[in-house]
Design an enzyme around this catalytic site. Structure first.
Site, PDB file in Angstrom:
ATOM      1  N   ILE A 159     131.207  52.612  51.812  1.00 47.60           N
ATOM      2  CA  ILE A 159     131.791  53.738  51.068  1.00 47.60           C
ATOM      3  C   ILE A 159     133.308  53.776  51.278  1.00 47.60           C
ATOM      4  O   ILE A 159     134.071  53.937  50.315  1.00 47.60           O
ATOM      5  CB  ILE A 159     131.109  55.060  51.466  1.00 47.60           C
ATOM      6  CG1 ILE A 159     129.624  55.023  51.052  1.00 47.60           C
ATOM      7  CG2 ILE A 159     131.818  56.259  50.826  1.00 47.60           C
ATOM      8  CD1 ILE A 159     128.776  56.182  51.567  1.00 47.60           C
ATOM      9  N   ARG A 239     130.151  63.540  56.926  1.00 43.61           N
ATOM     10  CA  ARG A 239     129.332  64.588  57.513  1.00 43.61           C
ATOM     11  C   ARG A 239     130.248  65.652  58.122  1.00 43.61           C
ATOM     12  O   ARG A 239     131.282  65.323  58.720  1.00 43.61           O
ATOM     13  CB  ARG A 239     128.415  64.031  58.609  1.00 43.61           C
ATOM     14  CG  ARG A 239     127.207  63.238  58.120  1.00 43.61           C
ATOM     15  CD  ARG A 239     126.186  64.103  57.385  1.00 43.61           C
ATOM     16  NE  ARG A 239     124.999  63.369  56.990  1.00 43.61           N
ATOM     17  CZ  ARG A 239     124.802  62.817  55.785  1.00 43.61           C
ATOM     18  NH1 ARG A 239     125.719  62.921  54.847  1.00 43.61           N
ATOM     19  NH2 ARG A 239     123.673  62.194  55.515  1.00 43.61           N
ATOM     20  N   ASP A 263     133.157  67.960  50.974  1.00 42.29           N
ATOM     21  CA  ASP A 263     131.845  67.931  50.309  1.00 42.29           C
ATOM     22  C   ASP A 263     130.726  68.166  51.312  1.00 42.29           C
ATOM     23  O   ASP A 263     129.571  68.316  50.908  1.00 42.29           O
ATOM     24  CB  ASP A 263     131.661  66.560  49.618  1.00 42.29           C
ATOM     25  CG  ASP A 263     130.398  66.482  48.778  1.00 42.29           C
ATOM     26  OD1 ASP A 263     130.116  67.447  48.040  1.00 42.29           O
ATOM     27  OD2 ASP A 263     129.679  65.464  48.851  1.00 42.29           O
ATOM     28  N   GLU A 268     125.109  72.738  57.325  1.00 43.42           N
ATOM     29  CA  GLU A 268     124.718  72.959  55.924  1.00 43.42           C
ATOM     30  C   GLU A 268     123.310  73.521  55.844  1.00 43.42           C
ATOM     31  O   GLU A 268     122.467  73.143  56.650  1.00 43.42           O
ATOM     32  CB  GLU A 268     124.724  71.614  55.158  1.00 43.42           C
ATOM     33  CG  GLU A 268     126.084  71.022  54.973  1.00 43.42           C
ATOM     34  CD  GLU A 268     126.018  69.647  54.299  1.00 43.42           C
ATOM     35  OE1 GLU A 268     124.982  69.297  53.700  1.00 43.42           O
ATOM     36  OE2 GLU A 268     127.016  68.931  54.390  1.00 43.42           O
ATOM     37  N   HIS A 286     127.957  69.250  48.914  1.00 44.97           N
ATOM     38  CA  HIS A 286     127.317  67.970  49.245  1.00 44.97           C
ATOM     39  C   HIS A 286     126.778  67.278  47.984  1.00 44.97           C
ATOM     40  O   HIS A 286     125.575  67.030  47.847  1.00 44.97           O
ATOM     41  CB  HIS A 286     126.188  68.171  50.268  1.00 44.97           C
ATOM     42  CG  HIS A 286     125.864  66.913  51.032  1.00 44.97           C
ATOM     43  ND1 HIS A 286     125.441  66.910  52.338  1.00 44.97           N
ATOM     44  CD2 HIS A 286     125.891  65.606  50.667  1.00 44.97           C
ATOM     45  CE1 HIS A 286     125.223  65.661  52.743  1.00 44.97           C
ATOM     46  NE2 HIS A 286     125.492  64.855  51.740  1.00 44.97           N
TER      47      HIS A 286
HETATM   48  C1  DGY Z   1     123.345  60.465  52.315  1.00 40.83           C
HETATM   49  O1  DGY Z   1     122.663  59.678  51.647  1.00 40.83           O
HETATM   50  O2  DGY Z   1     123.454  60.386  53.531  1.00 40.83           O
HETATM   51  C2  DGY Z   1     124.035  61.512  51.554  1.00 40.83           C
HETATM   52  O3  DGY Z   1     124.837  62.309  52.325  1.00 40.83           O
HETATM   53  C3  DGY Z   1     123.068  62.326  50.750  1.00 40.83           C
HETATM   54  O4  DGY Z   1     123.721  62.422  49.535  1.00 40.83           O
END
Ligand code: DGY
Length: 320
Positions: A159, A239, A263, A268, A286
């Site tokens: 990512i 996170r 996000d 949460e 999220h």
């Molecule tokens: C994940 O896949 O860990 C994401 O945070 C959920 O969208």
């Protein structure tokens, strides 16, 4: 032969449910709220495998009490901080996650958070919706340009690298910290910082893209925020536990930080109430992987992993 039976702890997209029902004897959970812990345990009594997701954790206590019949847990997520992998291993449970399929969607939302924060998108929305806009004005809601700015990426996995690719298109310079330095092909000219604190000092924008772990808990605390240049922007789509909320809220309030795009949140779906009045906090619930295509792909990935397991083949995305 009878189909393996599957307990699903969260309400999944229709296409995923359809395929699951074709191949498994499925016990679905149809509400948006996650299946409570006691119901997971009750449902597991008749399950060969479980599909779970963030919000429906399987921690050590619950894993220890799962019946021996349950052989596999597939999480509908790439992150697995809601699972206790050591407890799963000790119990002999196979666990899989869903990497790759949500990389692009999560990188896209990171750019949305970055742009939302840097271009004061929330304030613009609020002005319009409150009918408080009096028209274009040369000084109105001036944000901060991204071109030429240094984007520090904390966590240069799939990512993080997809975020870097997108940010290059905005003319940003990419700096990063990762546990290990990437190869030149993956680095694509980005500057590696072995020391994350040195990265903070050089980041006009700081993007958190590392997984949650005991080592990264509260990573961005008051001391480290102080290392960022004045007026920096913080983005977190990984996170919430990586951020000390009180410290971030204080820095957004004092003006040490220009803005933040978030996000994800500790605890949460509750978030620290201190974020709510902050105009310079661009907040999303999220949504990282929330596209139809991505959520379907995540579900199919869970099912691919389960299919492999029940066919006696190697589980492609096995994490325990
Ligand atoms: C994940 O896949 O860990 C994401 O945070 C959920 O969208």
């Amino acid at each position: 032969m009878s189909k393996p039976s599957l307990l699903v702890t969260r309400c999944l997209p229709d296409a995923v449910v359809e395929r699951a029902q074709r191949d498994y004897d499925v016990r679905l959970h149809q509400q948006d709220d996650p299946l409570p812990q006691d119901a997971i345990l009750a449902g597991a009594a008749a399950a060969d495998a479980i599909i779970t997701a963030p919000g429906a954790p399987l921690k050590a206590d619950l894993i220890a009490r799962l019946p021996a019949r349950v052989k596999m847990v597939a999480t509908f997520s790439v992150g697995f901080d809601h699972l206790d992998l050591d407890a799963a291993k000790a119990k002999g449970l196979v666990v899989s996650n869903t990497p790759d399929v949500l990389t692009d969607a999560t990188a896209d939302i990171t750019l949305l958070c970055l742009l939302g924060a840097s271009r004061r998108a929330w304030e613009g929305q609020e002005m319009l919706r409150k009918q408080a806009w009096v028209g274009w004005n040369p000084r109105q809601l001036m944000g901060w340009s991204l071109g030429g700015k240094r984007l520090g990426i904390y966590g240069m996995g799939r990512i993080g690298r997809a975020v870097a690719d997108r940010a290059r298109a905005f003319g940003m310079r990419i700096l990063y910290h990762n546990r290990s330095r990437l190869s030149p092909e993956l680095e694509k000219g980005a500057t590696y910082y072995a020391d994350p604190e040195a990265l903070l000092r050089d980041s006009d924008v700081f993007s958190i893209n590392a997984p949650a772990s005991p080592e990264t808990d509260n990573f961005l605390d008051a001391r480290r925020i102080a290392l960022l240049p004045d007026g920096a922007i913080v983005v977190n789509t990984a996170r919430g536990t990586l951020v000390d909320d009180e410290a971030l809220i204080a820095a957004l309030t004092s003006g040490k930080l220009a803005a933040a795009g978030l996000d994800v949140y500790r605890g949460e779906p509750k978030l620290h109430p201190g974020y709510l009045p902050l105009k310079n906090a661009y907040l999303l619930p999220h949504l990282g992987s929330a596209t139809v295509e991505t959520r379907n792909a995540m579900g199919f990935c869970c099912l691919d992993n389960l299919d492999a397991f029940f066919a006696g083949k190697p589980v492609p995305n096995r994490i325990a």
